[in-house]
Scaffold this motif. Sequence first.
Motif, PDB file in Angstrom:
ATOM      1  N   ILE A   2      -0.901   0.405  -6.401  1.00  0.00           N
ATOM      2  CA  ILE A   2      -1.964   0.886  -7.293  1.00  0.00           C
ATOM      3  C   ILE A   2      -2.501   2.167  -6.673  1.00  0.00           C
ATOM      4  O   ILE A   2      -3.029   2.129  -5.556  1.00  0.00           O
ATOM      5  N   PRO A   3      -2.358   3.316  -7.338  1.00  0.00           N
ATOM      6  CA  PRO A   3      -2.802   4.547  -6.681  1.00  0.00           C
ATOM      7  C   PRO A   3      -4.294   4.522  -6.376  1.00  0.00           C
ATOM      8  O   PRO A   3      -5.091   4.016  -7.155  1.00  0.00           O
ATOM      9  N   ARG A   4      -4.642   5.045  -5.226  1.00  0.00           N
ATOM     10  CA  ARG A   4      -6.020   5.019  -4.751  1.00  0.00           C
ATOM     11  C   ARG A   4      -6.629   6.401  -4.905  1.00  0.00           C
ATOM     12  O   ARG A   4      -6.078   7.388  -4.412  1.00  0.00           O
ATOM     13  N   LEU A   5      -7.764   6.488  -5.585  1.00  0.00           N
ATOM     14  CA  LEU A   5      -8.403   7.787  -5.797  1.00  0.00           C
ATOM     15  C   LEU A   5      -9.624   7.962  -4.894  1.00  0.00           C
ATOM     16  O   LEU A   5     -10.158   9.053  -4.765  1.00  0.00           O
ATOM     17  N   GLY A   6     -10.106   6.870  -4.304  1.00  0.00           N
ATOM     18  CA  GLY A   6     -11.353   6.944  -3.540  1.00  0.00           C
ATOM     19  C   GLY A   6     -11.188   6.470  -2.120  1.00  0.00           C
ATOM     20  O   GLY A   6     -10.124   6.611  -1.518  1.00  0.00           O
ATOM     21  N   GLY A   7     -12.253   5.840  -1.575  1.00  0.00           N
ATOM     22  CA  GLY A   7     -12.287   5.542  -0.154  1.00  0.00           C
ATOM     23  C   GLY A   7     -11.974   4.118   0.256  1.00  0.00           C
ATOM     24  O   GLY A   7     -11.715   3.872   1.430  1.00  0.00           O
ATOM     25  N   ALA A   8     -11.992   3.151  -0.678  1.00  0.00           N
ATOM     26  CA  ALA A   8     -11.800   1.748  -0.281  1.00  0.00           C
ATOM     27  C   ALA A   8     -10.433   1.565   0.361  1.00  0.00           C
ATOM     28  O   ALA A   8      -9.447   2.132  -0.090  1.00  0.00           O
ATOM     29  N   GLU A   9     -10.386   0.746   1.420  1.00  0.00           N
ATOM     30  CA  GLU A   9      -9.131   0.523   2.137  1.00  0.00           C
ATOM     31  C   GLU A   9      -8.177  -0.368   1.372  1.00  0.00           C
ATOM     32  O   GLU A   9      -6.969  -0.296   1.528  1.00  0.00           O
ATOM     33  N   SER A  10      -8.716  -1.268   0.578  1.00  0.00           N
ATOM     34  CA  SER A  10      -7.879  -2.248  -0.114  1.00  0.00           C
ATOM     35  C   SER A  10      -8.655  -2.791  -1.298  1.00  0.00           C
ATOM     36  O   SER A  10      -9.818  -2.447  -1.515  1.00  0.00           O
ATOM     37  N   LEU A  11      -7.988  -3.637  -2.072  1.00  0.00           N
ATOM     38  CA  LEU A  11      -8.624  -4.318  -3.190  1.00  0.00           C
ATOM     39  C   LEU A  11      -8.529  -5.820  -2.947  1.00  0.00           C
ATOM     40  O   LEU A  11      -7.614  -6.288  -2.277  1.00  0.00           O
ATOM     41  N   ASN A  12      -9.443  -6.564  -3.514  1.00  0.00           N
ATOM     42  CA  ASN A  12      -9.364  -8.022  -3.506  1.00  0.00           C
ATOM     43  C   ASN A  12      -8.040  -8.463  -4.135  1.00  0.00           C
ATOM     44  O   ASN A  12      -7.558  -7.835  -5.085  1.00  0.00           O
ATOM     45  N   ILE A  37      -6.077   5.886 -14.008  1.00  0.00           N
ATOM     46  CA  ILE A  37      -4.867   6.319 -13.278  1.00  0.00           C
ATOM     47  C   ILE A  37      -3.720   6.531 -14.253  1.00  0.00           C
ATOM     48  O   ILE A  37      -3.792   6.128 -15.394  1.00  0.00           O
ATOM     49  N   ALA A  56     -14.810   0.294  -7.782  1.00  0.00           N
ATOM     50  CA  ALA A  56     -15.290   1.652  -8.075  1.00  0.00           C
ATOM     51  C   ALA A  56     -14.856   2.596  -6.960  1.00  0.00           C
ATOM     52  O   ALA A  56     -14.332   3.691  -7.209  1.00  0.00           O
ATOM     53  N   ASP A  57     -15.041   2.164  -5.731  1.00  0.00           N
ATOM     54  CA  ASP A  57     -14.702   2.992  -4.574  1.00  0.00           C
ATOM     55  C   ASP A  57     -13.197   3.271  -4.532  1.00  0.00           C
ATOM     56  O   ASP A  57     -12.762   4.389  -4.233  1.00  0.00           O
ATOM     57  N   TRP A  58     -12.375   2.281  -4.853  1.00  0.00           N
ATOM     58  CA  TRP A  58     -10.911   2.471  -4.872  1.00  0.00           C
ATOM     59  C   TRP A  58     -10.525   3.561  -5.878  1.00  0.00           C
ATOM     60  O   TRP A  58      -9.666   4.407  -5.615  1.00  0.00           O
ATOM     61  N   PHE A  59     -11.162   3.517  -7.052  1.00  0.00           N
ATOM     62  CA  PHE A  59     -10.785   4.451  -8.118  1.00  0.00           C
ATOM     63  C   PHE A  59     -11.611   5.748  -8.098  1.00  0.00           C
ATOM     64  O   PHE A  59     -11.550   6.532  -9.044  1.00  0.00           O
ATOM     65  N   GLY A  60     -12.378   5.950  -7.042  1.00  0.00           N
ATOM     66  CA  GLY A  60     -13.092   7.215  -6.908  1.00  0.00           C
ATOM     67  C   GLY A  60     -14.321   7.357  -7.790  1.00  0.00           C
ATOM     68  O   GLY A  60     -14.803   8.464  -8.016  1.00  0.00           O
ATOM     69  N   SER A  98     -17.548  -0.526   1.008  1.00  0.00           N
ATOM     70  CA  SER A  98     -17.596   0.460  -0.082  1.00  0.00           C
ATOM     71  C   SER A  98     -19.026   0.833  -0.462  1.00  0.00           C
ATOM     72  O   SER A  98     -19.249   1.878  -1.065  1.00  0.00           O
ATOM     73  N   ILE A 158       2.337   2.358  -9.716  1.00  0.00           N
ATOM     74  CA  ILE A 158       2.559   1.430 -10.840  1.00  0.00           C
ATOM     75  C   ILE A 158       2.557   2.125 -12.196  1.00  0.00           C
ATOM     76  O   ILE A 158       3.108   1.593 -13.151  1.00  0.00           O
ATOM     77  N   ARG A 213     -16.413  -2.332  -4.797  1.00  0.00           N
ATOM     78  CA  ARG A 213     -15.154  -2.034  -4.085  1.00  0.00           C
ATOM     79  C   ARG A 213     -14.121  -1.418  -5.040  1.00  0.00           C
ATOM     80  O   ARG A 213     -13.410  -0.476  -4.676  1.00  0.00           O
ATOM     81  N   GLU A 257     -17.294   0.585   9.665  1.00  0.00           N
ATOM     82  CA  GLU A 257     -17.042   1.468   8.526  1.00  0.00           C
ATOM     83  C   GLU A 257     -18.315   2.208   8.119  1.00  0.00           C
ATOM     84  O   GLU A 257     -18.285   3.405   7.816  1.00  0.00           O
ATOM     85  N   ARG A 261     -20.057   4.355   0.127  1.00  0.00           N
ATOM     86  CA  ARG A 261     -19.530   5.491  -0.644  1.00  0.00           C
ATOM     87  C   ARG A 261     -19.888   5.489  -2.125  1.00  0.00           C
ATOM     88  O   ARG A 261     -19.579   6.442  -2.841  1.00  0.00           O
ATOM     89  N   LEU A 280       0.821  -1.216   0.000  1.00  0.00           N
ATOM     90  CA  LEU A 280       0.000   0.000   0.000  1.00  0.00           C
ATOM     91  C   LEU A 280       0.856   1.267   0.000  1.00  0.00           C
ATOM     92  O   LEU A 280       0.344   2.367  -0.118  1.00  0.00           O
TER      93      LEU A 280
END
Lengths: 248, 248
Positions: free
Chosen positions: A224-234, B248, B129-133, B158, A190, B127, B35, B161, A185
């Motif tokens: 992987i840059p994070r733009l939103g709120g999710a804490e992590s990805l699968n 990204i 979608a939430d990661w990438f805003g 997620s 990337i 999830r 959360e 959000r 994280l």
Amino acid sequence: MLSKAQIKYIQSLQHKKYRQKSSQFMAEGDKIVPELLQEGVPVKEVYATSAWIAAHRALLDRTKDVNVTEVDENVLRQLSALTTPNQAIALLDIPGSAAIAPGSLKGTVSLALETIQDPGNLGTIIRIADWFGIRQIICTPDCVDAYNPKTIQATMGSIARVKILESDISTLIKEAGVPSYAATLHGRDITEFSKLEEGIILIGNESRGLSEAVISASTHKITIPRLGGAESLNAGVAAGIICGRLLI
Amino acid sequence: MLSKAQIKYIQSLQHKKYRQKSSQFMAEGDKIVPELLQEGVPVKEVYATSAWIAAHRALLDRTKDVNVTEVDENVLRQLSALTTPNQAIALLDIPGSAAIAPGSLKGTVSLALETIQDPGNLGTIIRIADWFGIRQIICTPDCVDAYNPKTIQATMGSIARVKILESDISTLIKEAGVPSYAATLHGRDITEFSKLEEGIILIGNESRGLSEAVISASTHKITIPRLGGAESLNAGVAAGIICGRLLI
């Protein structure tokens, strides 16, 4: 007709202990079984409905040394590891796991997985590897077994084209002589990397990620840059996104 | 203490029919429930063990209008939709699904899903979608219900959000006034696109992909280049890889 002992034997392959004892695994599915036959993987046994056998007669005839047994749907239901059984089940020998020779990972891209626990995730990652032309996946000994029926199901046939090797990863990446890319994280974005020609992409456990030992032994830390709120990805999705940035 | 009728009501929320009738859904999990509370989503009820309540006392006190009920693990097992029940379950109101105003998708990136059937896949995509805003996902009416307990579980929080909207997609993309990107097996290589500022990324059904109607209505057809043997990718993984290239 299958004897009770045969049914019991096939059912036993749902458990790792018995797979290891017999060095066999089962694959089930109307699409997976033909794909394994087509790839020339040594399929030992096929248990299928008469309709399925008739539909795949030519393929079965082309396959050397396969025993085909007609069974009805009741028997398939007994043999199946799934809630919705399929028309065909195959038994195959587990490929022997050769030691990874030093230098053998040069010039190629590999995936290495540390302590992946979910059979579906492992199967998904094998399918991703196959899509991107990765020929081998190295799993730590504490990963879920790649020959688990749920994993095989999730590979959608890709298990026929991707070699599964077992090794300690922190030692491996120190000795492999190729760059290694640890998914964390807090690594380098990337998008700043160009297309890889060789190297090992490292993916960690679903909840804890990679261990400190593996991260510090790796030559690159990537994120992987994070733009939103999710804490992590699968873990499977993260592996896909990283391959989608570093391999194409 | 929960009455039998209350237990029955909570169990009923595992079924879409009853969720629609009551406009409520359940979320369970030691990480998801806190959360949701933290995000300020209106949580109506929390059912949890005394240990969990004690550990989250401050958070619960900060939350307006939430009823907290202490239950033991036996009751949680009865309420749970999972094979391994968690320490806490929350009930929430399903957000009202406003119609999508023409022009409202301008200047943002959205995801649109056609006939996604697997609850885990839908949760994974929420999830991602939430990661990438991405702030909204449009689902066709025949997608699996986003408030299915398995979907909520897979979103890992997620759902708090990302807005879930329902619409026919081929009409929507014709009227939205933004570019649309249909994931297909025969489109333009995703590596040829630059970063999107606005648009709708379209992902289709797990086995059939997008319908012809949606593909032909889209302004761009996109493809993840395939280097190996796999026939396809899991829908969630494909969504992740596309977002990882276009956002990204």
